[in-house]
Every structure is written in C-alpha cells, then in structure tokens.
Design a protein around this motif. Structure first.
Motif, PDB file in Angstrom:
ATOM      1  N   GLU A 185     -50.472 -44.703   8.674  1.00 24.95           N
ATOM      2  CA  GLU A 185     -51.799 -45.019   8.167  1.00 24.95           C
ATOM      3  C   GLU A 185     -52.146 -44.226   6.917  1.00 24.95           C
ATOM      4  N   HIS A 186     -53.062 -44.822   6.153  1.00 26.14           N
ATOM      5  CA  HIS A 186     -53.563 -44.181   4.936  1.00 26.14           C
ATOM      6  C   HIS A 186     -54.958 -43.660   5.186  1.00 26.14           C
ATOM      7  N   PHE A 187     -55.367 -42.742   4.349  1.00 26.07           N
ATOM      8  CA  PHE A 187     -56.717 -42.187   4.460  1.00 26.07           C
ATOM      9  C   PHE A 187     -57.540 -42.646   3.267  1.00 26.07           C
ATOM     10  N   ASP A 188     -58.848 -42.614   3.403  1.00 25.98           N
ATOM     11  CA  ASP A 188     -59.700 -43.022   2.294  1.00 25.98           C
ATOM     12  C   ASP A 188     -59.588 -42.046   1.127  1.00 25.98           C
ATOM     13  N   GLU A 189     -59.569 -40.739   1.478  1.00 22.95           N
ATOM     14  CA  GLU A 189     -59.450 -39.758   0.401  1.00 22.95           C
ATOM     15  C   GLU A 189     -57.991 -39.664  -0.055  1.00 22.95           C
ATOM     16  N   LYS A 190     -57.791 -39.243  -1.315  1.00 21.01           N
ATOM     17  CA  LYS A 190     -56.441 -39.182  -1.873  1.00 21.01           C
ATOM     18  C   LYS A 190     -55.731 -37.886  -1.506  1.00 21.01           C
ATOM     19  N   MET A 191     -56.547 -36.828  -1.310  1.00 24.43           N
ATOM     20  CA  MET A 191     -55.972 -35.506  -1.021  1.00 24.43           C
ATOM     21  C   MET A 191     -56.646 -34.931   0.207  1.00 24.43           C
ATOM     22  N   GLN A 192     -55.911 -34.086   0.919  1.00 28.02           N
ATOM     23  CA  GLN A 192     -56.525 -33.404   2.057  1.00 28.02           C
ATOM     24  C   GLN A 192     -57.368 -32.233   1.565  1.00 28.02           C
ATOM     25  N   LYS A 193     -58.401 -31.945   2.323  1.00 32.10           N
ATOM     26  CA  LYS A 193     -59.135 -30.712   2.071  1.00 32.10           C
ATOM     27  C   LYS A 193     -58.252 -29.560   2.544  1.00 32.10           C
ATOM     28  N   ALA A 194     -58.064 -28.548   1.702  1.00 32.79           N
ATOM     29  CA  ALA A 194     -57.226 -27.426   2.123  1.00 32.79           C
ATOM     30  C   ALA A 194     -58.054 -26.481   2.987  1.00 32.79           C
ATOM     31  N   ASN A 195     -57.787 -26.512   4.281  1.00 29.28           N
ATOM     32  CA  ASN A 195     -58.499 -25.627   5.213  1.00 29.28           C
ATOM     33  C   ASN A 195     -57.807 -24.284   5.368  1.00 29.28           C
ATOM     34  N   PHE A 196     -56.506 -24.273   5.038  1.00 29.13           N
ATOM     35  CA  PHE A 196     -55.719 -23.053   5.231  1.00 29.13           C
ATOM     36  C   PHE A 196     -55.057 -22.654   3.919  1.00 29.13           C
ATOM     37  N   GLU A 197     -55.014 -21.350   3.688  1.00 26.53           N
ATOM     38  CA  GLU A 197     -54.366 -20.820   2.482  1.00 26.53           C
ATOM     39  C   GLU A 197     -52.865 -21.031   2.563  1.00 26.53           C
ATOM     40  N   ASP A 198     -52.256 -21.024   1.401  1.00 28.01           N
ATOM     41  CA  ASP A 198     -50.802 -21.066   1.297  1.00 28.01           C
ATOM     42  C   ASP A 198     -50.211 -19.939   2.151  1.00 28.01           C
ATOM     43  N   GLY A 199     -49.261 -20.275   2.998  1.00 27.95           N
ATOM     44  CA  GLY A 199     -48.595 -19.248   3.815  1.00 27.95           C
ATOM     45  C   GLY A 199     -49.289 -18.967   5.132  1.00 27.95           C
ATOM     46  N   ASP A 200     -50.411 -19.629   5.378  1.00 29.17           N
ATOM     47  CA  ASP A 200     -51.189 -19.333   6.591  1.00 29.17           C
ATOM     48  C   ASP A 200     -50.371 -19.503   7.870  1.00 29.17           C
ATOM     49  N   SER A 201     -49.691 -20.651   8.003  1.00 27.23           N
ATOM     50  CA  SER A 201     -48.996 -20.907   9.275  1.00 27.23           C
ATOM     51  C   SER A 201     -47.817 -19.955   9.463  1.00 27.23           C
ATOM     52  N   PHE A 202     -47.159 -19.572   8.364  1.00 26.63           N
ATOM     53  CA  PHE A 202     -46.047 -18.614   8.479  1.00 26.63           C
ATOM     54  C   PHE A 202     -46.565 -17.257   8.959  1.00 26.63           C
ATOM     55  N   GLU A 203     -47.618 -16.771   8.299  1.00 23.47           N
ATOM     56  CA  GLU A 203     -48.160 -15.450   8.654  1.00 23.47           C
ATOM     57  C   GLU A 203     -48.741 -15.463  10.066  1.00 23.47           C
ATOM     58  N   ARG A 204     -49.384 -16.576  10.407  1.00 23.31           N
ATOM     59  CA  ARG A 204     -50.085 -16.657  11.684  1.00 23.31           C
ATOM     60  C   ARG A 204     -49.136 -16.739  12.882  1.00 23.31           C
ATOM     61  N   TYR A 205     -48.009 -17.447  12.670  1.00 21.46           N
ATOM     62  CA  TYR A 205     -47.142 -17.724  13.824  1.00 21.46           C
ATOM     63  C   TYR A 205     -45.756 -17.094  13.758  1.00 21.46           C
ATOM     64  N   ALA A 206     -45.305 -16.682  12.567  1.00 19.82           N
ATOM     65  CA  ALA A 206     -43.883 -16.305  12.452  1.00 19.82           C
ATOM     66  C   ALA A 206     -43.670 -14.856  12.045  1.00 19.82           C
ATOM     67  N   THR A 207     -44.614 -13.990  12.334  1.00 22.43           N
ATOM     68  CA  THR A 207     -44.422 -12.589  11.937  1.00 22.43           C
ATOM     69  C   THR A 207     -44.507 -11.644  13.131  1.00 22.43           C
ATOM     70  N   GLY A 208     -44.310 -12.170  14.350  1.00 19.28           N
ATOM     71  CA  GLY A 208     -44.221 -11.291  15.522  1.00 19.28           C
ATOM     72  C   GLY A 208     -45.454 -11.262  16.395  1.00 19.28           C
ATOM     73  N   PRO A 257     -41.209 -20.390  16.151  1.00 23.37           N
ATOM     74  CA  PRO A 257     -41.404 -18.983  16.534  1.00 23.37           C
ATOM     75  C   PRO A 257     -42.042 -18.821  17.913  1.00 23.37           C
ATOM     76  N   ILE A 258     -42.578 -19.877  18.471  1.00 23.00           N
ATOM     77  CA  ILE A 258     -43.220 -19.767  19.783  1.00 23.00           C
ATOM     78  C   ILE A 258     -42.192 -19.697  20.910  1.00 23.00           C
ATOM     79  N   ASN A 259     -41.127 -20.508  20.794  1.00 25.13           N
ATOM     80  CA  ASN A 259     -40.148 -20.504  21.897  1.00 25.13           C
ATOM     81  C   ASN A 259     -38.696 -20.462  21.437  1.00 25.13           C
ATOM     82  N   GLY A 260     -38.482 -20.287  20.138  1.00 19.94           N
ATOM     83  CA  GLY A 260     -37.105 -20.225  19.638  1.00 19.94           C
ATOM     84  C   GLY A 260     -36.416 -21.578  19.549  1.00 19.94           C
ATOM     85  N   GLY A 261     -37.137 -22.622  19.902  1.00 21.78           N
ATOM     86  CA  GLY A 261     -36.553 -23.973  19.866  1.00 21.78           C
ATOM     87  C   GLY A 261     -36.436 -24.510  18.455  1.00 21.78           C
TER      88      GLY A 261
END
Ligand code: 1HN
Length: 352
Positions: A185-208, A257-261
């Motif tokens: 599916e397509h969205f009406d808007e062309k771009m997503q609103k950036a809710n998270f900074e660059d690197g957020d998911s890496f820092e949040r989940y993959a640093t121990g 990083p949650i289960n090594g899978g």
C-alpha cells in the motif's frame, strides 16, 4: 496434457499407446501420473536453475546513470535495475527465493513512502548524502551500511545531498509470491515523519541494554541500520585474535540483539574479512547466496570456475554448488541468503 517420454528421458516406463491414451484421458480430469515426473521432483541432491554470475559495478554504475537520464525516481517509484539470474530470465529473481536489484537515487530526488509484505535489506554501495526512513527512523546511508526494512514496515528514501547514491536491494519477494501472500500500500504523504533520530534503534537495542518492560519482538531485528563504521572494527578484532574460519574468513552474522536470531525470518546476512593471501577451503550449502564486495578484491571458485570480484561487484552462488574464496589482498564480503527460512523449516544443509 499427458507427459511424453521425450520430455522425461529418465522414465523407466515406456509409454505405450494405451498408456498415452490413459494419460490424455486423465488430463481432462486434472489428473497426472506421478510416476512420469517423480524423478524430476524428488532429486537425490538439489538441482538448481540458478547460475553463478558476477555483476561488475563499473558497468552497473554506467547503466544506472543512464537510467537516471531516461526515468525519474518518482516516475519509476523505485529506480532499480533487477539483477536477473541468467538461469531464470524474466523472473525478477537472483535465486529462487530472493530478488536483488541496484537502486539509484539522484540528488534532489525522493522515493515515496510505501509498505509491502516482502521484507527488504539494503547494502549501501556508492555515494553519500542519501537517507532511508524506516518505521519513523531516518537513517543516513554510508558505504557498507546494512539496512533492514521488515515485513510491512513503511519506508521511503531521499537524497538531499550532492552525489548520486546507489545501493543493493535484496527482497524475499519470490518467497512471498511463492505463498501468494503479497500485499502493498501507498500513503497519502510522500515522506514519513521522522520520529526517531538517526541511529536510534541501534543505540536503543544493540548496545547491551534493552528498554525495560518492552515486549521483545523476536522474529525480526528492531535495528534499522547496522552501520559499517561499527561492524568493520569487529572484523579487525576477529582477525587480530585469529578467529578466521577456513571457509568463511573472519565472519560475523548480523543478529537480532534481543535473542541472537536472524535479522529477518526469511533472510540472513553476514560480513566477512579475508586476510591477504586467504585461500578458502571448499564449502557448499543449500542456501543460494548473494555476495557483495565491500573492500579489496579477490576471486571465488564456484563449481570449478573462477569468478573475479572487486569493490561493489555483486555475485551469486547457486544452492549446493561448491565454492572457495580467495583473496590476493585483504577483502571484505557481505553476503545474504534465505538460510533462516530454510533453518526454520528444518531443511538447511551444509557440506564441503
Ligand atoms: C522496493 O519497495 C524497494 O522500497 C526496492 O526501495 C526494490 C523491489 C521489488 C519490490 C519492491 C524500495 C523493490 C521494492
């Protein structure tokens, strides 16, 4: 249509007139004789339609830039040249389970937000200044970055920079389409609103640490971008301590990083360093594998034939074909395959 013996020279049975007449008769009831096709269906070893092939980046880049002149990213939706396995022309697949393509986004262009059931990974090849936004995290793309777009995750790309940017897209689309489970599916808007900074998911989940109390998703990685700048030094550590596999080099597996899978249930990826002079031992496995050279150069012997590769070249090794990597100078290879899907089904095998 009955199955003729000419189409199946291995068949033990001689189709007599009566037998052929019988085949013709049952075909009208949508029935067919298994004994005429059995040998082609249940093979003693994998029989692959996939052929080995190297796509040289110099040539791809030239042809991609020409694509930039004949179609905009907006018109194309995604300006991608499909890496078509020569064993399966017209099927938009690099192996039977995977799609691969090279995408170009020119300065000033965007590729609108959409989502689909097929999961994607991107491995960044050339140019700086583009981003991809996945599930609200906008991440800049740099050479060697490994970016995942899980099943049904909204994603869009853009290039506010000054250079053309190219990357490898690998999707499990042939797998999804095998199950006939594709939605998009397509969205009406062309771009997503950036809710998270660059690197957020890496820092949040993959640093121990992990956000406490959050339900853990285990069938896909929560990390959007595994940056090359963070992965490359780990290969250096493995090399230094001599953790070098005789077949795969100093290799890491991109992990949830949650289960090594695996990062995705359908696709798994690795990054491997081959020290200068590496002469790999033979290996084969049932997962046909796409490789990309991130650094250096070398050659891979596949089924007795040498395939040379250099930076950003992409090559494919068919399922169960024996291969050996050789690196005259230090080299780094990224690889991706459907191994997690085969393992989940209990059918994955490896050998030498
Ligand atoms: C897709 O959505 C992208 O989002 C790239 O960049 C390649 C190939 C087939 C189907 C969808 C993208 C694709 C694709």
């Amino acid at each position: 249509m009955a199955v003729a013996t000419a189409a199946n020279p291995d068949a033990k049975h001689n189709v007599t007139g009566a037998r052929q007449a019988y085949y013709d008769k049952i075909a009208k009831d949508s029935l067919a004789p298994l004994w005429e096709v059995l040998k082609g269906l249940v093979t003693p070893e994998p029989k692959s339609t996939v052929q080995p092939k190297v796509w040289k980046f110099d040539r791809i880049k030239q042809l991609m830039m020409e694509a930039g002149e004949v179609i905009t990213a907006e018109e194309a939706e995604r300006r991608v040249l499909v890496l078509e396995n020569p064993g399966m022309p017209g099927k938009s697949r690099v192996t039977n389970s995977l799609f691969a393509g090279i995408q170009l986004i020119l300065p000033g262009e965007i590729a609108d937000v959409h989502r689909h059931v097929a999961s994607a990974i991107r491995f960044v090849l050339d140019g700086d200044g583009a981003y991809t936004a996945v599930e609200g995290e906008k991440t800049m793309m740099a050479h060697g970055d490994f970016i995942i777009t899980a099943n049904w995750a909204p994603h869009d790309h853009g290039n506010p920079g000054k250079q053309p940017v190219m990357w490898l897209d690998v999707l499990d689309m042939p797998t999804i389409n095998h199950f006939e489970a594709s939605f998009a599916e397509h969205f009406d808007e062309k771009m997503q609103k950036a809710n998270f900074e660059d690197g957020d998911s890496f820092e949040r989940y993959a640093t121990g640490v992990l956000p406490d109390g959050m339900p853990a998703v285990t069938n896909r990685s929560p990390v959007i971008n595994y940056p090359y700048s963070k992965m490359r030094p780990i290969l250096e550590r493995l090399k230094k301590t001599g953790d070098i596999d005789k077949r795969h080099g100093a290799r890491v597996r991109y992990a949830n990083p949650i289960n090594g899978g695996p990062v995705l249930p359908t696709m798994g990826a690795n990054l491997a360093l081959f020290p200068k002079g590496f002469n790999g031992e033979p290996y084969r496995s049932t997962d046909g594998t796409v490789f990309v050279c991130a650094e250096g150069k070398g050659r891979t012997t596949i089924d007795g034939k040498d395939y040379e590769w250099g930076v950003n070249d992409v090559f494919v090794v068919p399922p169960w074909k024996r291969y050996q990597h050789h690196a005259a100078e230090e080299a780094v290879l990224f690889s991706i395959s459907d191994k997690p899907a085969q393992q989940a089904l209990g059918i994955w095998r490896e050998g030498n």
